[in-house]
Design a protein around this motif. Structure first.
Motif, PDB file in Angstrom:
ATOM      1  N   LYS A 190      22.016   0.413  10.623  1.00  0.00           N
ATOM      2  CA  LYS A 190      21.108   1.496  10.251  1.00  0.00           C
ATOM      3  C   LYS A 190      19.817   1.065   9.564  1.00  0.00           C
ATOM      4  O   LYS A 190      19.092   1.907   9.059  1.00  0.00           O
ATOM      5  N   ASN A 191      19.536  -0.226   9.522  1.00  0.00           N
ATOM      6  CA  ASN A 191      18.236  -0.640   8.993  1.00  0.00           C
ATOM      7  C   ASN A 191      17.797  -1.941   9.656  1.00  0.00           C
ATOM      8  O   ASN A 191      18.613  -2.693  10.203  1.00  0.00           O
ATOM      9  N   GLU A 192      16.498  -2.195   9.623  1.00  0.00           N
ATOM     10  CA  GLU A 192      15.933  -3.319  10.375  1.00  0.00           C
ATOM     11  C   GLU A 192      16.405  -4.670   9.854  1.00  0.00           C
ATOM     12  O   GLU A 192      16.533  -5.630  10.616  1.00  0.00           O
ATOM     13  N   GLN A 193      16.700  -4.758   8.535  1.00  0.00           N
ATOM     14  CA  GLN A 193      17.187  -6.030   7.998  1.00  0.00           C
ATOM     15  C   GLN A 193      18.517  -6.430   8.628  1.00  0.00           C
ATOM     16  O   GLN A 193      18.728  -7.589   8.978  1.00  0.00           O
ATOM     17  N   ASP A 194      19.409  -5.453   8.780  1.00  0.00           N
ATOM     18  CA  ASP A 194      20.717  -5.757   9.362  1.00  0.00           C
ATOM     19  C   ASP A 194      20.606  -6.097  10.840  1.00  0.00           C
ATOM     20  O   ASP A 194      21.308  -6.982  11.339  1.00  0.00           O
ATOM     21  N   VAL A 195      19.728  -5.398  11.558  1.00  0.00           N
ATOM     22  CA  VAL A 195      19.515  -5.725  12.976  1.00  0.00           C
ATOM     23  C   VAL A 195      18.964  -7.134  13.101  1.00  0.00           C
ATOM     24  O   VAL A 195      19.418  -7.929  13.939  1.00  0.00           O
ATOM     25  N   HIS A 196      17.991  -7.462  12.263  1.00  0.00           N
ATOM     26  CA  HIS A 196      17.387  -8.795  12.300  1.00  0.00           C
ATOM     27  C   HIS A 196      18.416  -9.871  11.959  1.00  0.00           C
ATOM     28  O   HIS A 196      18.471 -10.926  12.608  1.00  0.00           O
ATOM     29  N   LEU A 197      19.249  -9.605  10.956  1.00  0.00           N
ATOM     30  CA  LEU A 197      20.299 -10.551  10.582  1.00  0.00           C
ATOM     31  C   LEU A 197      21.247 -10.780  11.747  1.00  0.00           C
ATOM     32  O   LEU A 197      21.614 -11.926  12.056  1.00  0.00           O
ATOM     33  N   PHE A 198      21.638  -9.709  12.408  1.00  0.00           N
ATOM     34  CA  PHE A 198      22.566  -9.816  13.528  1.00  0.00           C
ATOM     35  C   PHE A 198      21.928 -10.599  14.675  1.00  0.00           C
ATOM     36  O   PHE A 198      22.569 -11.437  15.308  1.00  0.00           O
ATOM     37  N   GLU A 199      20.645 -10.346  14.944  1.00  0.00           N
ATOM     38  CA  GLU A 199      19.940 -11.080  16.002  1.00  0.00           C
ATOM     39  C   GLU A 199      19.875 -12.569  15.691  1.00  0.00           C
ATOM     40  O   GLU A 199      20.035 -13.416  16.574  1.00  0.00           O
ATOM     41  N   GLN A 200      19.672 -12.901  14.421  1.00  0.00           N
ATOM     42  CA  GLN A 200      19.626 -14.306  14.026  1.00  0.00           C
ATOM     43  C   GLN A 200      20.973 -14.986  14.248  1.00  0.00           C
ATOM     44  O   GLN A 200      21.038 -16.117  14.741  1.00  0.00           O
TER      45      GLN A 200
END
Length: 289
Positions: free
Chosen positions: A264-274
């Protein structure tokens, strides 16, 4: 005191320890303070207790600006002044300008009600203490009308908290406390089955596997909750996502389909992508597929 016992309903799966805690609080005639991760069903619990026991429900949802007095009553002096300027005869009876709060409404109930005080930790730190006497004595005084309001029946009081701030010790001493643990896979399977009784077991198994893998990712700012899992499964069914798309995520090589229902937030999406990128590199250290 109610003779019936709270238990799971057709729309709510209550664990044995939660059922025991609710019934213990009812027996002791104490408010039950419910804590737990967002999305673990704290607010819904009050609705289900009322349904299970056949009781009326009064819900008081707390905001940062809410004052304890508002749960008892409010005096609308502005409306009275306006009516006096208009020559309205209502001004002669001050009770016309007393607005009952949810606590008063529950006290006035013809049968024992359930009173939800939702997210009590959102309010000022003094808010819980300001309600101590009224909840202890089951009465309060209306100064404008010189009326003593007593509860016809002691409400079953359910108070929820998201742990945003510490609650006063004096308040905690008067409550029966229960922490709702995040459901394990077996409990979650039962919860999903309530909402999607015809869901194929293979899809449920893969969805739960993916969901708990996402929750286990270290560093997530907001772990997906039960309500988000249910939304995600609804989308998987609506979009007819193939089982293989979920199985591929089992080794965390791709972001799960329709991940916007879970993250639900861009930080978590970015973390998952990394993490996905690092996993792929570890499989292909030369950078070639």
């Amino acid at each position: 005191m109610t003779s019936k016992k709270f238990k799971s309903t057709g729309s709510y799966v209550a664990t044995d320890d939660l059922t025991l805690a609710v019934n213990a609080a009812v027996t002791l005639e104490r408010p039950i303070l419910i804590k737990g991760e967002p999305g673990t069903g704290k607010t819904q619990l009050a609705q289900e207790v009322a349904q299970s026991l056949g009781k009326p429900l009064f819900e008081w949802h707390i905001k940062s600006t809410t004052k304890a007095q508002q749960g008892l009553y409010e005096y609308d002096a502005v409306a009275r002044l306006r009516d006096s300027q208009l020559g309205d005869d209502r001004v002669h009876d001050i009770s016309n300008y007393i607005i009952r709060g949810k606590v008063w409404e529950s006290f006035a109930s013809d049968e024992q009600p359930v009173l939800l005080i939702d997210e009590i930790d959102k309010a000022d730190i003094e808010f819980p203490n300001d309600l101590l006497q009224e909840l202890d004595r089951m009465e309060f005084f209306v100064y404008e009308t010189r009326e003593l309001v007593r509860a016809r029946h002691r409400p079953i009081i359910i108070i929820t908290s998201n742990n945003e701030k510490e609650l006063p010790d004096a308040f905690l001493r008067r409550c029966f406390f229960h922490y709702i643990k995040f459901p394990d896979q077996d409990t979650m399977r039962s919860i999903v089955d309530v909402h999607f009784p015809d869901l194929k077991k293979s899809l449920l198994a893969e969805a739960l596997n993916t969901f708990y893998k996402v929750r286990d990712v270290p560093g997530l700012k907001k772990k997906p909750s039960t309500s988000e899992l249910l939304d995600w499964i609804k989308l998987l069914l609506a979009e007819d996502i193939p089982l293989e798309a979920l199985r591929a995520e089992g080794t965390r090589k791709i972001i799960p389909p329709l991940y916007g229902a879970l993250l639900k937030n861009e930080q978590d999406v970015h973390l998952f992508e990394q993490l996905v990128f690092l996993d792929r590199r570890s499989d292909h250290p030369s950078g070639r597929s």
